[in-house]
Design a protein around this motif. Structure first.
Motif, PDB file in Angstrom:
ATOM      1  N   ALA A  91      -7.720   5.841   3.348  1.00 14.55           N
ATOM      2  CA  ALA A  91      -6.624   6.544   2.655  1.00 14.55           C
ATOM      3  C   ALA A  91      -5.518   6.929   3.625  1.00 14.55           C
ATOM      4  O   ALA A  91      -4.340   6.945   3.247  1.00 14.55           O
ATOM      5  N   SER A  92      -5.879   7.193   4.874  1.00 13.31           N
ATOM      6  CA  SER A  92      -4.860   7.571   5.857  1.00 13.31           C
ATOM      7  C   SER A  92      -3.919   6.403   6.166  1.00 13.31           C
ATOM      8  O   SER A  92      -2.814   6.615   6.645  1.00 13.31           O
ATOM      9  N   TYR A  93      -4.347   5.185   5.889  1.00 15.87           N
ATOM     10  CA  TYR A  93      -3.483   4.020   6.096  1.00 15.87           C
ATOM     11  C   TYR A  93      -2.582   3.755   4.895  1.00 15.87           C
ATOM     12  O   TYR A  93      -1.725   2.890   4.942  1.00 15.87           O
ATOM     13  N   ALA A  94      -2.800   4.466   3.805  1.00 19.93           N
ATOM     14  CA  ALA A  94      -1.993   4.285   2.601  1.00 19.93           C
ATOM     15  C   ALA A  94      -1.627   5.646   2.017  1.00 19.93           C
ATOM     16  O   ALA A  94      -2.005   5.968   0.891  1.00 19.93           O
ATOM     17  N   PRO A  95      -0.881   6.469   2.789  1.00 22.04           N
ATOM     18  CA  PRO A  95      -0.610   7.840   2.326  1.00 22.04           C
ATOM     19  C   PRO A  95       0.172   7.912   1.011  1.00 22.04           C
ATOM     20  O   PRO A  95      -0.029   8.819   0.240  1.00 22.04           O
ATOM     21  N   GLN A  96       1.027   6.958   0.731  1.00 23.76           N
ATOM     22  CA  GLN A  96       1.773   6.927  -0.530  1.00 23.76           C
ATOM     23  C   GLN A  96       1.127   5.952  -1.526  1.00 23.76           C
ATOM     24  O   GLN A  96       1.753   5.538  -2.491  1.00 23.76           O
ATOM     25  N   GLY A  97      -0.108   5.556  -1.261  1.00 19.16           N
ATOM     26  CA  GLY A  97      -0.818   4.650  -2.157  1.00 19.16           C
ATOM     27  C   GLY A  97      -0.483   3.187  -1.937  1.00 19.16           C
ATOM     28  O   GLY A  97      -0.929   2.321  -2.685  1.00 19.16           O
ATOM     29  N   GLU A  98       0.317   2.897  -0.911  1.00 19.09           N
ATOM     30  CA  GLU A  98       0.690   1.512  -0.631  1.00 19.09           C
ATOM     31  C   GLU A  98      -0.266   0.921   0.403  1.00 19.09           C
ATOM     32  O   GLU A  98      -0.278   1.329   1.564  1.00 19.09           O
ATOM     33  N   ILE A  99      -1.076  -0.008  -0.054  1.00 26.12           N
ATOM     34  CA  ILE A  99      -2.094  -0.618   0.808  1.00 26.12           C
ATOM     35  C   ILE A  99      -1.431  -1.607   1.758  1.00 26.12           C
ATOM     36  O   ILE A  99      -0.577  -2.399   1.343  1.00 26.12           O
ATOM     37  N   PRO A 100      -1.825  -1.593   3.038  1.00 26.28           N
ATOM     38  CA  PRO A 100      -1.272  -2.580   3.985  1.00 26.28           C
ATOM     39  C   PRO A 100      -1.627  -4.010   3.557  1.00 26.28           C
ATOM     40  O   PRO A 100      -2.600  -4.233   2.842  1.00 26.28           O
ATOM     41  N   ILE A 101      -0.832  -4.941   4.010  1.00 29.90           N
ATOM     42  CA  ILE A 101      -1.117  -6.348   3.744  1.00 29.90           C
ATOM     43  C   ILE A 101      -2.497  -6.668   4.281  1.00 29.90           C
ATOM     44  O   ILE A 101      -2.841  -6.298   5.401  1.00 29.90           O
ATOM     45  N   CYS A 102      -3.318  -7.312   3.457  1.00 36.08           N
ATOM     46  CA  CYS A 102      -4.653  -7.690   3.914  1.00 36.08           C
ATOM     47  C   CYS A 102      -5.132  -8.905   3.126  1.00 36.08           C
ATOM     48  O   CYS A 102      -4.593  -9.219   2.071  1.00 36.08           O
TER      49      CYS A 102
END
Length: 154
Positions: A91-102
């Motif tokens: 969750a700390s990698y997506a604070p605004q709910g935007e998941i990193p590219i994966c």
């Protein structure tokens, strides 16, 4: 620290082939934490964040690499009933709910590979090491030529 080696058993002898990867775990941590760490680091390996040849290594940001590796660790632990704090970390990698590219494909393949490793030993010629490392392939070919018997590494 875990150093990954490949061993080839040949007539009560073994040929050790050094890997190019080292996984380090804190021996003072609980075994569950150590297991999670190993899954995370294998996630980096199986998602191609590290690789035998630079040309095959994926070019991702640190955030993207960490998100993929932690997702692998979280899934393996979750599927085996092992509690871990990955959800907060992810969750700390997506604070605004935007998941990193994966790559969900590579994440799932990494989970499957780790689970396969947990179930039973992997035959040398079925391993990622064999499939991708020309040096290991050559070493095994030399051993097979010397033995002139059934395929010991299939």
């Amino acid at each position: 620290m875990i150093i990954i080696y490949t061993f080839c058993i040949v007539n009560k002898e073994s040929a050790r082939v050094n890997s190019r990867f080292i996984i380090s775990v804190n021996r003072n941590q609980e075994r569950i934490v150590q297991f999670h760490t190993i899954c995370h680091e294998l996630g980096h390996l199986f998602c191609y964040h590290q690789f035998y040849t630079e040309s095959k290594r994926r070019k991702l940001t640190i955030k993207e690499r960490e998100f993929e590796a932690e997702t692998v660790a979280w899934l393996v632990c979750k599927r085996h009933g092992i509690y871990n704090p990955s959800e907060e970390y992810l969750a700390s990698y997506a604070p605004q709910g935007e998941i990193p590219i994966c790559s969900t494909d590579l994440i799932m393949k990494a989970v499957a590979e780790i689970e396969r490793m947990m179930e039973s030993p992997i035959k040398i010629k079925e391993s990622l090491w064999y499939k991708e490392d020309k040096g290991l392939k050559e070493k095994i070919r030399v051993i097979e030529r010397q033995q002139k018997g059934p395929d010991l590494f299939a």
